[in-house]
Write a protein that holds these residues in place. Sequence first.
Motif, PDB file in Angstrom:
ATOM      1  N   ALA A   2       0.836  -1.194   0.000  1.00 36.09           N
ATOM      2  CA  ALA A   2       0.000   0.000   0.000  1.00 36.09           C
ATOM      3  C   ALA A   2       0.876   1.251   0.000  1.00 36.09           C
ATOM      4  O   ALA A   2       1.949   1.269   0.589  1.00 36.09           O
ATOM      5  CB  ALA A   2      -0.915   0.004   1.231  1.00 36.09           C
ATOM      6  N   TYR A   3       0.384   2.301  -0.667  1.00 42.06           N
ATOM      7  CA  TYR A   3       1.100   3.568  -0.679  1.00 42.06           C
ATOM      8  C   TYR A   3       0.997   4.217   0.709  1.00 42.06           C
ATOM      9  O   TYR A   3      -0.051   4.147   1.331  1.00 42.06           O
ATOM     10  CB  TYR A   3       0.493   4.510  -1.729  1.00 42.06           C
ATOM     11  N   PRO A   4       2.060   4.836   1.238  1.00 41.43           N
ATOM     12  CA  PRO A   4       3.358   5.093   0.600  1.00 41.43           C
ATOM     13  C   PRO A   4       4.406   4.019   0.869  1.00 41.43           C
ATOM     14  O   PRO A   4       5.563   4.176   0.493  1.00 41.43           O
ATOM     15  CB  PRO A   4       3.780   6.398   1.270  1.00 41.43           C
ATOM     16  N   PHE A   5       4.008   2.930   1.525  1.00 45.24           N
ATOM     17  CA  PHE A   5       4.986   1.924   1.932  1.00 45.24           C
ATOM     18  C   PHE A   5       5.538   1.134   0.756  1.00 45.24           C
ATOM     19  O   PHE A   5       6.529   0.410   0.889  1.00 45.24           O
ATOM     20  CB  PHE A   5       4.357   0.994   2.975  1.00 45.24           C
ATOM     21  N   SER A   6       4.888   1.271  -0.394  1.00 48.80           N
ATOM     22  CA  SER A   6       5.367   0.609  -1.610  1.00 48.80           C
ATOM     23  C   SER A   6       6.530   1.355  -2.252  1.00 48.80           C
ATOM     24  O   SER A   6       7.177   0.831  -3.163  1.00 48.80           O
ATOM     25  CB  SER A   6       4.224   0.485  -2.619  1.00 48.80           C
ATOM     26  N   ILE A   7       6.811   2.574  -1.802  1.00 48.68           N
ATOM     27  CA  ILE A   7       7.960   3.320  -2.327  1.00 48.68           C
ATOM     28  C   ILE A   7       9.238   2.580  -1.937  1.00 48.68           C
ATOM     29  O   ILE A   7       9.414   2.219  -0.766  1.00 48.68           O
ATOM     30  CB  ILE A   7       7.987   4.761  -1.773  1.00 48.68           C
ATOM     31  N   PRO A   8      10.132   2.317  -2.877  1.00 50.53           N
ATOM     32  CA  PRO A   8      11.293   1.453  -2.601  1.00 50.53           C
ATOM     33  C   PRO A   8      12.119   1.835  -1.375  1.00 50.53           C
ATOM     34  O   PRO A   8      12.524   0.958  -0.613  1.00 50.53           O
ATOM     35  CB  PRO A   8      12.119   1.568  -3.887  1.00 50.53           C
ATOM     36  N   PHE A   9      12.364   3.124  -1.146  1.00 47.73           N
ATOM     37  CA  PHE A   9      13.260   3.473  -0.042  1.00 47.73           C
ATOM     38  C   PHE A   9      12.696   3.031   1.301  1.00 47.73           C
ATOM     39  O   PHE A   9      13.444   2.714   2.237  1.00 47.73           O
ATOM     40  CB  PHE A   9      13.577   4.977  -0.043  1.00 47.73           C
ATOM     41  N   ILE A  10      11.378   2.984   1.435  1.00 47.19           N
ATOM     42  CA  ILE A  10      10.762   2.610   2.705  1.00 47.19           C
ATOM     43  C   ILE A  10      11.040   1.150   3.040  1.00 47.19           C
ATOM     44  O   ILE A  10      11.181   0.777   4.204  1.00 47.19           O
ATOM     45  CB  ILE A  10       9.252   2.899   2.676  1.00 47.19           C
ATOM     46  N   ARG A  11      11.155   0.319   2.017  1.00 48.33           N
ATOM     47  CA  ARG A  11      11.441  -1.096   2.254  1.00 48.33           C
ATOM     48  C   ARG A  11      12.845  -1.301   2.828  1.00 48.33           C
ATOM     49  O   ARG A  11      13.124  -2.339   3.444  1.00 48.33           O
ATOM     50  CB  ARG A  11      11.302  -1.882   0.955  1.00 48.33           C
ATOM     51  N   HIS A  12      13.722  -0.334   2.614  1.00 49.59           N
ATOM     52  CA  HIS A  12      15.124  -0.501   3.002  1.00 49.59           C
ATOM     53  C   HIS A  12      15.553   0.399   4.163  1.00 49.59           C
ATOM     54  O   HIS A  12      16.565   0.131   4.803  1.00 49.59           O
ATOM     55  CB  HIS A  12      16.036  -0.215   1.797  1.00 49.59           C
ATOM     56  N   MET A  13      14.815   1.440   4.432  1.00 52.86           N
ATOM     57  CA  MET A  13      15.238   2.415   5.436  1.00 52.86           C
ATOM     58  C   MET A  13      14.806   2.004   6.836  1.00 52.86           C
ATOM     59  O   MET A  13      13.668   1.595   7.056  1.00 52.86           O
ATOM     60  CB  MET A  13      14.638   3.789   5.111  1.00 52.86           C
ATOM     61  N   ASP A  14      15.717   2.104   7.780  1.00 54.51           N
ATOM     62  CA  ASP A  14      15.383   1.955   9.196  1.00 54.51           C
ATOM     63  C   ASP A  14      15.561   3.284   9.913  1.00 54.51           C
ATOM     64  O   ASP A  14      14.637   3.815  10.507  1.00 54.51           O
ATOM     65  CB  ASP A  14      16.250   0.871   9.838  1.00 54.51           C
ATOM     66  N   GLU A  15      16.771   3.823   9.851  1.00 54.47           N
ATOM     67  CA  GLU A  15      17.049   5.117  10.475  1.00 54.47           C
ATOM     68  C   GLU A  15      18.019   5.884   9.600  1.00 54.47           C
ATOM     69  O   GLU A  15      18.976   5.319   9.068  1.00 54.47           O
ATOM     70  CB  GLU A  15      17.629   4.929  11.878  1.00 54.47           C
ATOM     71  N   LEU A  16      17.761   7.172   9.441  1.00 49.65           N
ATOM     72  CA  LEU A  16      18.573   8.020   8.570  1.00 49.65           C
ATOM     73  C   LEU A  16      19.129   9.178   9.381  1.00 49.65           C
ATOM     74  O   LEU A  16      18.380   9.937  10.000  1.00 49.65           O
ATOM     75  CB  LEU A  16      17.716   8.555   7.415  1.00 49.65           C
ATOM     76  N   ASP A  17      20.463   9.327   9.392  1.00 50.88           N
ATOM     77  CA  ASP A  17      21.100  10.440  10.090  1.00 50.88           C
ATOM     78  C   ASP A  17      21.024  11.698   9.232  1.00 50.88           C
ATOM     79  O   ASP A  17      21.383  11.670   8.054  1.00 50.88           O
ATOM     80  CB  ASP A  17      22.567  10.119  10.392  1.00 50.88           C
ATOM     81  N   VAL A  18      20.564  12.780   9.832  1.00 48.92           N
ATOM     82  CA  VAL A  18      20.451  14.053   9.102  1.00 48.92           C
ATOM     83  C   VAL A  18      21.044  15.189   9.939  1.00 48.92           C
ATOM     84  O   VAL A  18      20.543  16.308   9.938  1.00 48.92           O
ATOM     85  CB  VAL A  18      18.983  14.371   8.740  1.00 48.92           C
ATOM     86  N   ASP A  19      22.130  14.912  10.648  1.00 51.66           N
ATOM     87  CA  ASP A  19      22.673  15.875  11.599  1.00 51.66           C
ATOM     88  C   ASP A  19      23.727  16.803  11.005  1.00 51.66           C
ATOM     89  O   ASP A  19      24.548  17.369  11.725  1.00 51.66           O
ATOM     90  CB  ASP A  19      23.242  15.148  12.826  1.00 51.66           C
ATOM     91  N   ALA A  20      23.723  16.968   9.694  1.00 47.18           N
ATOM     92  CA  ALA A  20      24.624  17.925   9.036  1.00 47.18           C
ATOM     93  C   ALA A  20      23.920  19.275   8.897  1.00 47.18           C
ATOM     94  O   ALA A  20      22.693  19.345   8.906  1.00 47.18           O
ATOM     95  CB  ALA A  20      25.030  17.408   7.663  1.00 47.18           C
ATOM     96  N   PRO A  21      24.676  20.367   8.767  1.00 49.96           N
ATOM     97  CA  PRO A  21      24.038  21.671   8.544  1.00 49.96           C
ATOM     98  C   PRO A  21      23.148  21.689   7.304  1.00 49.96           C
ATOM     99  O   PRO A  21      22.079  22.289   7.310  1.00 49.96           O
ATOM    100  CB  PRO A  21      25.228  22.620   8.389  1.00 49.96           C
ATOM    101  N   ILE A  22      23.603  21.022   6.223  1.00 47.70           N
ATOM    102  CA  ILE A  22      22.787  20.899   5.011  1.00 47.70           C
ATOM    103  C   ILE A  22      22.768  19.444   4.563  1.00 47.70           C
ATOM    104  O   ILE A  22      23.814  18.820   4.383  1.00 47.70           O
ATOM    105  CB  ILE A  22      23.312  21.774   3.862  1.00 47.70           C
ATOM    106  N   THR A  23      21.567  18.899   4.413  1.00 47.93           N
ATOM    107  CA  THR A  23      21.380  17.554   3.884  1.00 47.93           C
ATOM    108  C   THR A  23      20.539  17.656   2.617  1.00 47.93           C
ATOM    109  O   THR A  23      19.491  18.301   2.614  1.00 47.93           O
ATOM    110  CB  THR A  23      20.663  16.654   4.900  1.00 47.93           C
ATOM    111  N   PHE A  24      21.017  17.032   1.546  1.00 45.29           N
ATOM    112  CA  PHE A  24      20.277  17.020   0.288  1.00 45.29           C
ATOM    113  C   PHE A  24      19.675  15.636   0.054  1.00 45.29           C
ATOM    114  O   PHE A  24      20.309  14.601   0.308  1.00 45.29           O
ATOM    115  CB  PHE A  24      21.192  17.349  -0.893  1.00 45.29           C
ATOM    116  N   PHE A  25      18.440  15.629  -0.451  1.00 53.01           N
ATOM    117  CA  PHE A  25      17.792  14.413  -0.957  1.00 53.01           C
ATOM    118  C   PHE A  25      17.756  14.516  -2.474  1.00 53.01           C
ATOM    119  O   PHE A  25      17.237  15.500  -3.026  1.00 53.01           O
ATOM    120  CB  PHE A  25      16.352  14.294  -0.444  1.00 53.01           C
ATOM    121  N   VAL A  26      18.296  13.518  -3.176  1.00 51.52           N
ATOM    122  CA  VAL A  26      18.280  13.518  -4.637  1.00 51.52           C
ATOM    123  C   VAL A  26      17.751  12.185  -5.138  1.00 51.52           C
ATOM    124  O   VAL A  26      17.778  11.184  -4.425  1.00 51.52           O
ATOM    125  CB  VAL A  26      19.684  13.793  -5.228  1.00 51.52           C
TER     126      VAL A  26
END
Length: 244
Positions: free
Chosen positions: A18-42
């Motif tokens: 079911a959407y949005p869980f069918s989006i590929p990154f969700i199947r693989h992501m557990d925890e994502l570090d975003v502790d930099a001053p600037i983080t880009f998503f591409v």
Amino acid sequence: MFLKSIKLKREQIADYNAYPFSIPFIRHMDELDVDAPITFFVGENGAGKSTLLEAIADQIGFNPAGGSTQNFQAFDVHESQSSLGEYVKLSWWPKVTNGFFLRAETFYQFASHLDETDTNGYKAYGGKSLHHQSHGESFFSLFQHRFNGNAIYLLDEPEAALSPTRQLAFLTLLHDLLKEENVQFIIATHSPILLGYPGAVIYQFDEHGIEQVQYEQTEHYQITSYFLQHREKMLQELFHEDEE
């Protein structure tokens, strides 16, 4: 920095088809570090960059349609609900709710809402209605006048209305804010210019999940660089034309 990491609440997900869980990154992501001053998503369209950014905005308390926590809760469009928000957990040090969420695709509606509610002479937006400025000018007025210290800013395709020259000016604005103020940026972008900001962390979204990459490893850099260096050859390949 303020936001340390984003964790997916897998125990609450019942159906990965079911959407949005069918989006590929969700199947693989557990925890994502975003502790930099600037983080880009591409990544390609549909890879989930905006979906994750909306979820972060939702959990901070920003309107997922765009805006801040303070004056725009009544601002509502079709996209004003985050489908992923309740399934992510944010870790802070410390937590802040000051900031702004920019969504390029709903910026017109945001500007219209501002016309209906602003009582302060648009002081945070260059002194005049965003509708009375060009698309690029209105974006840049927001960045220049609304952004300040002790805040987190989530930007979804901020380059959408900016010329290459204005994108370079935006990099300067980011640099000045980061040098003088306590701020954090998480930016979803397709712009190889913005991605070039020194020291930024870049996460690439694709069918295999999310991977941290270097600037030169991004498809955005590689395709743009190749096109600029081999324009005629690339166009011939695209148009299936043989060299004479």
